[in-house]
Motif scaffolding. Structure first.
Motif, PDB file in Angstrom:
ATOM      1  N   GLN A  70      -4.551  -3.464  -6.754  1.00  0.00           N
ATOM      2  CA  GLN A  70      -3.795  -4.410  -6.001  1.00  0.00           C
ATOM      3  C   GLN A  70      -3.300  -4.022  -4.685  1.00  0.00           C
ATOM      4  O   GLN A  70      -2.498  -2.770  -4.547  1.00  0.00           O
ATOM      5  N   GLU A  71      -3.079  -4.613  -3.463  1.00  0.00           N
ATOM      6  CA  GLU A  71      -2.594  -4.305  -2.422  1.00  0.00           C
ATOM      7  C   GLU A  71      -1.149  -4.771  -2.416  1.00  0.00           C
ATOM      8  O   GLU A  71      -0.623  -5.801  -2.829  1.00  0.00           O
ATOM      9  N   VAL A  72      -0.188  -3.947  -2.198  1.00  0.00           N
ATOM     10  CA  VAL A  72       1.177  -3.974  -2.237  1.00  0.00           C
ATOM     11  C   VAL A  72       1.927  -3.932  -1.241  1.00  0.00           C
ATOM     12  O   VAL A  72       3.132  -4.157  -1.136  1.00  0.00           O
ATOM     13  N   GLY A  73       1.498  -3.597  -0.077  1.00  0.00           N
ATOM     14  CA  GLY A  73       2.100  -3.444   1.291  1.00  0.00           C
ATOM     15  C   GLY A  73       1.213  -2.798   2.284  1.00  0.00           C
ATOM     16  O   GLY A  73      -0.048  -2.347   2.348  1.00  0.00           O
ATOM     17  N   ARG A  74       1.836  -2.698   3.404  1.00  0.00           N
ATOM     18  CA  ARG A  74       1.101  -2.175   4.831  1.00  0.00           C
ATOM     19  C   ARG A  74       2.138  -1.361   5.587  1.00  0.00           C
ATOM     20  O   ARG A  74       3.309  -1.943   5.667  1.00  0.00           O
ATOM     21  N   VAL A  75       1.719  -0.292   6.406  1.00  0.00           N
ATOM     22  CA  VAL A  75       2.441   0.240   7.247  1.00  0.00           C
ATOM     23  C   VAL A  75       1.750   0.592   8.667  1.00  0.00           C
ATOM     24  O   VAL A  75       0.619   0.731   8.538  1.00  0.00           O
TER      25      VAL A  75
END
Length: 155
Positions: A70-75
């Motif tokens: 599951q993708e939980v964020g981005r930087v």
């Protein structure tokens, strides 16, 4: 909660070990030399629990953060003259402080401290101390710091 984040000697792809307050390995990180960049995070038992993946073709470098599948964020690196700036899209958090000097904080939407990060100087390899307010945030904080380190250091 305090974690010490150390890059392993002679690591071209980005190998790290993360130690807890008792000096025990809490996480291991293995980078992969390929495009796109990828870092896999393992718990102390050697189970893969998270990953960072860069995007192929993006104007500004960006890492996607995954826990399990599951993708939980981005930087994402921001465009800025004479500065290092990053945008964090995760839990409403943002970066505050001196990223160029490696001393910065992660704060929530209300500007409450989530974690602070300090680079330790005079070591053979990169070493950082993460002071995390709530231990449940440790993995996400670690992932954000890893994404910034990977982009700044060119791993």
């Amino acid at each position: 909660m305090i974690l010490t984040f150390k890059q392993k000697m002679m690591s071209f792809a980005g190998k790290y070990e993360v130690y807890d307050e008792e000096g025990q390995v809490a996480y291991k990180i293995q980078g992969r030399v390929r495009i796109p960049k990828r870092y896999d995070i393992y718990n102390a038992q050697g189970e893969k629990i998270a990953a960072l993946k860069s995007k192929y073709f993006d104007i500004m470098p960006q890492f996607r953060l995954f826990i399990g599948d599951q993708e939980v964020g981005r930087v994402k690196k921001k465009f800025a003259f004479f500065a290092q700036k990053f945008n964090v899209d995760c839990n409403g958090w943002k970066i505050d402080g001196n990223i160029i000097g490696w001393d910065y904080s992660i704060v929530d939407a209300n500007n409450a401290l989530v974690a602070s990060m300090e680079k330790k100087l005079w070591h053979m390899t990169d070493q950082y101390v993460l002071n995390i307010v709530d231990p449940k945030d440790a993995l996400l904080v670690l992932m954000i710091v890893l994404a910034i380190d990977a982009e700044k250091e060119g791993h």
